[in-house]
Design an enzyme around this catalytic site. Structure first.
Site, PDB file in Angstrom:
ATOM      1  N   PHE A   1      -9.052   9.479  -2.523  1.00  0.00           N
ATOM      2  CA  PHE A   1      -8.530   8.228  -1.327  1.00  0.00           C
ATOM      3  C   PHE A   1      -8.836   8.490   0.149  1.00  0.00           C
ATOM      4  O   PHE A   1      -8.399   8.531   0.689  1.00  0.00           O
ATOM      5  CB  PHE A   1      -7.495   8.482  -1.740  1.00  0.00           C
ATOM      6  CG  PHE A   1      -7.007   7.114  -3.279  1.00  0.00           C
ATOM      7  CD1 PHE A   1      -7.704   7.503  -4.365  1.00  0.00           C
ATOM      8  CD2 PHE A   1      -6.589   5.361  -2.760  1.00  0.00           C
ATOM      9  CE1 PHE A   1      -7.273   6.567  -5.777  1.00  0.00           C
ATOM     10  CE2 PHE A   1      -6.662   5.257  -4.289  1.00  0.00           C
ATOM     11  CZ  PHE A   1      -6.791   5.434  -5.338  1.00  0.00           C
TER      12      PHE A   1
ATOM     13  N   GLY B   1     -14.018   2.880   4.170  1.00  0.00           N
ATOM     14  CA  GLY B   1     -14.824   1.609   4.020  1.00  0.00           C
ATOM     15  C   GLY B   1     -13.973   0.421   4.728  1.00  0.00           C
ATOM     16  O   GLY B   1     -13.584   0.802   5.526  1.00  0.00           O
TER      17      GLY B   1
ATOM     18  N   CYS C   1      -2.813  -4.771  -6.004  1.00  0.00           N
ATOM     19  CA  CYS C   1      -1.478  -3.776  -6.250  1.00  0.00           C
ATOM     20  C   CYS C   1      -1.802  -2.916  -5.021  1.00  0.00           C
ATOM     21  O   CYS C   1      -0.351  -3.422  -4.087  1.00  0.00           O
ATOM     22  CB  CYS C   1      -2.153  -2.917  -7.185  1.00  0.00           C
ATOM     23  SG  CYS C   1      -2.444  -3.073  -8.625  1.00  0.00           S
TER      24      CYS C   1
HETATM   25  C1  UGA Z   1      -3.613   1.041  -7.906  1.00  0.00           C
HETATM   26  C2  UGA Z   1      -3.503   2.873  -7.590  1.00  0.00           C
HETATM   27  O1  UGA Z   1      -4.427   3.596  -7.638  1.00  0.00           O
HETATM   28  C3  UGA Z   1      -3.153   2.761  -9.504  1.00  0.00           C
HETATM   29  O2  UGA Z   1      -2.469   3.859  -9.370  1.00  0.00           O
HETATM   30  C4  UGA Z   1      -1.620   1.733  -9.312  1.00  0.00           C
HETATM   31  O3  UGA Z   1      -1.151   2.169 -11.224  1.00  0.00           O
HETATM   32  C5  UGA Z   1      -2.279   0.230  -9.692  1.00  0.00           C
HETATM   33  O4  UGA Z   1      -3.091   0.492  -8.089  1.00  0.00           O
HETATM   34  C6  UGA Z   1      -1.673  -0.324  -9.565  1.00  0.00           C
HETATM   35  O5  UGA Z   1      -0.359  -0.724  -9.011  1.00  0.00           O
HETATM   36  O6  UGA Z   1      -0.900  -1.309 -10.108  1.00  0.00           O
HETATM   37  P1  UGA Z   1      -6.478  -0.022  -8.518  1.00  0.00           P
HETATM   38  O7  UGA Z   1      -5.806  -1.635  -7.451  1.00  0.00           O
HETATM   39  O8  UGA Z   1      -6.885  -0.285  -9.526  1.00  0.00           O
HETATM   40  O9  UGA Z   1      -4.481   1.039  -8.910  1.00  0.00           O
HETATM   41  O10 UGA Z   1      -7.159   0.317  -7.708  1.00  0.00           O
HETATM   42  P2  UGA Z   1      -7.702   1.829  -6.561  1.00  0.00           P
HETATM   43  O11 UGA Z   1      -8.508   2.707  -7.460  1.00  0.00           O
HETATM   44  O12 UGA Z   1      -6.477   2.579  -6.450  1.00  0.00           O
HETATM   45  O13 UGA Z   1      -8.310   1.341  -5.759  1.00  0.00           O
HETATM   46  C7  UGA Z   1      -7.243   0.274  -4.812  1.00  0.00           C
HETATM   47  C8  UGA Z   1      -8.717  -0.135  -3.511  1.00  0.00           C
HETATM   48  O14 UGA Z   1      -9.090   1.265  -2.280  1.00  0.00           O
HETATM   49  C9  UGA Z   1     -10.520  -0.362  -3.746  1.00  0.00           C
HETATM   50  O15 UGA Z   1      -9.863  -2.061  -3.285  1.00  0.00           O
HETATM   51  C10 UGA Z   1     -10.834   0.655  -2.970  1.00  0.00           C
HETATM   52  O16 UGA Z   1     -12.351   0.228  -2.601  1.00  0.00           O
HETATM   53  C11 UGA Z   1     -10.158   1.018  -2.286  1.00  0.00           C
HETATM   54  N1  UGA Z   1     -10.089   2.132  -1.478  1.00  0.00           N
HETATM   55  C12 UGA Z   1      -9.775   3.208  -2.417  1.00  0.00           C
HETATM   56  C13 UGA Z   1     -11.075   2.583  -0.635  1.00  0.00           C
HETATM   57  O17 UGA Z   1     -10.983   2.388  -0.199  1.00  0.00           O
HETATM   58  N2  UGA Z   1     -10.938   3.898  -0.045  1.00  0.00           N
HETATM   59  C14 UGA Z   1     -10.184   5.322  -1.246  1.00  0.00           C
HETATM   60  O18 UGA Z   1     -10.897   5.996  -1.298  1.00  0.00           O
HETATM   61  C15 UGA Z   1      -9.942   5.031  -2.585  1.00  0.00           C
END
Ligand code: UGA
Length: 425
Positions: free
Chosen positions: A244, A248, A255
């Protein structure tokens, strides 16, 4: 055990299928007839890696119904996994949860544990229990938040990072430990309010981490540093961790945007504003427009330009568009009179529901970038990451790329004569 799951979205359906995989008998209920029919025919209404296969494997143990009497009347455990969308003021909308609770209170006469998986504001489980106990004192309510991410939901559930159980009495705790008997994960046994808070605090911390690295990235641009190297150097510190820290175009999905706003709203209600969370929200809103701001330095507006958009979903491996950067940026291109061509491996059918005619949807990356004046990348799908870079110069009218996911190497693209703009490097 006899489990009923209310709601067949990401949380509900994945929970149901994984509980069946662990040997439980699971009944799923939803108010959406189309979804239930699809599920009965063995298909998943959501795009999620490995889910349909697991449904097939456990089809004897999975049942789907629209009938609340059938769903609740002899359930030992009821998981509530319905949505808690955002209200206009940022607070969580508990309409769907309340509807399920009303039905449970009308139907359930037996001893039963009601498990709240949906993300709900702190104190909601207490209110639910009060309501249910007024009709049936043999019901206990447990908070058991989920931590699955879309795209890896099955893995995140079967190999959970932790299982949080917020219960107020021994009986409920013991039953929950029995439900999760076959899961190999650390257990956090706590009270309901702490469990509810763990969920919000976790999501908001991750959102904060992303907004933090995005701000650092924006500063890196000004001072000539490279945010990817900075994140690499930071991530080796186990106290920080490398996950994380990908800079970007901001976080999206169903969420982080909703949960940051809901906790911020709640903190204000308690006269204790979470200023760091507020900052994370503000940074993210600005970050979604970062590429457009960059493009504006070269082009006054987008009128008459052909813009290729690669990636529509909020992240790869999902067809979910909620809070996706494409939805912030594309309307601006269209409003200013650009021609938009778009490609996404799975997100197009959902995008078409919002923009049926305004956009030219393409079947391949090549077709999308052909004769385009510029290309915007909003999702890091592997097809885009692995795309033959020479094709940008070959096919585009002008090889200009605005990359919201930092997927390419600046030097390589420069050497190929491509004008490449990304974030923080
Ligand atoms: C997120 C959490 O990661 C889960 O642990 C949680 O259970 C879930 O929300 C929920 O509350 O139901 P999710 O929304 O599916 O999961 O996706 P993520 O992989 O966390 O990504 C969220 C956003 O952050 C995406 O737009 C992704 O592109 C962005 N992101 C992620 C970044 O911009 N940089 C990063 O380093 C990581």
């Amino acid at each position: 055990m006899k489990i009923t799951v209310a709601g067949t979205g990401y949380v509900g359906l994945v929970t149901a299928v994984c509980m069946a995989e662990k040997g439980h008998e699971v009944n799923c209920i939803d108010i959406n007839k189309e979804k239930i029919e699809m599920l009965k025919s063995g298909h998943s209404p959501i795009y999620e890696n490995g889910l349909e296969e697991l449904m097939q494997k456990n089809k004897e143990k999975l049942h789907f119904t629209l009938d609340s009497q059938e769903a609740y009347q002899d359930a030992e455990i009821i998981f509530i996994g319905v949505g808690t969308p955002e209200k206009r003021d940022g607070s969580a909308n508990l309409k769907y949860i309340n509807e399920v609770v009303d039905q449970i209170s009308e139907i359930v006469q037996q001893e039963c544990v009601v498990v709240v998986k949906s993300t709900v504001p702190i104190g909601t489980n207490d209110k639910i229990e009060k309501k249910l106990k007024s009709k049936n004192t043999k019901i206990d309510v447990v908070s058991n938040p989920e931590f699955l991410a879309q795209g890896t939901a099955v893995h995140d559930t079967l190999c959970a990072s932790r299982i949080v159980i917020g219960a107020e009495n021994k009986r409920a705790k013991e039953i929950m430990l029995k439900v999760y008997e076959k899961f190999d994960a650390p257990f956090v046994l706590t009270n309901r309010r702490s469990a509810e808070m763990i969920k919000y605090a976790s999501n908001d911390f991750l959102a904060l981490k992303i907004s933090y690295i995005n701000e650092i990235a924006n500063l890196c641009e000004e001072i000539g540093a490279n945010v990817q190297d900075v994140a690499l150097g930071m991530g080796y510190d186990p106290r920080i961790g490398s996950k994380f820290l990908k800079a970007g175009i901001g976080y999206g999905g169903s969420c982080f945007p909703k949960d940051t706003k809901a906790l911020h709203w709640l903190s204000n209600l308690h006269d204790h504003e979470l200023k760091t969370v507020k900052a994370a929200i503000e940074v993210n809103e600005q970050q979604k427009l970062r590429l457009i701001k960059k493009a504006r330095k070269k082009y006054n507006n987008f009128e008459g330009l052909t813009i290729a958009v690669l990636g529509l979903t909020f992240k790869p491996d999902t067809d979910d568009l909620r809070e996706a950067p494409s939805l912030t940026n594309i309307p601006i291109f269209l409003e200013e009179g650009a021609k938009v061509k778009a490609w996404d491996p799975v997100g197009i059918p959902n995008f078409k529901k919002i923009y049926p005619l305004e956009i030219e949807y393409c079947n391949s990356i090549e077709e999308t970038i052909k004769d385009a004046d510029m290309c915007f990348i909003f999702t890091e799908w592997s097809e885009i990451v692995e795309f033959d870079l020479d094709k940008y110069s070959e096919l585009m009218k002008r090889a200009v790329i605005y990359d919201g996911r930092n997927i390419y190497d600046n030097e390589t693209l420069k050497n190929k004569g491509i004008h490449y703009f990304c974030i923080g490097k």
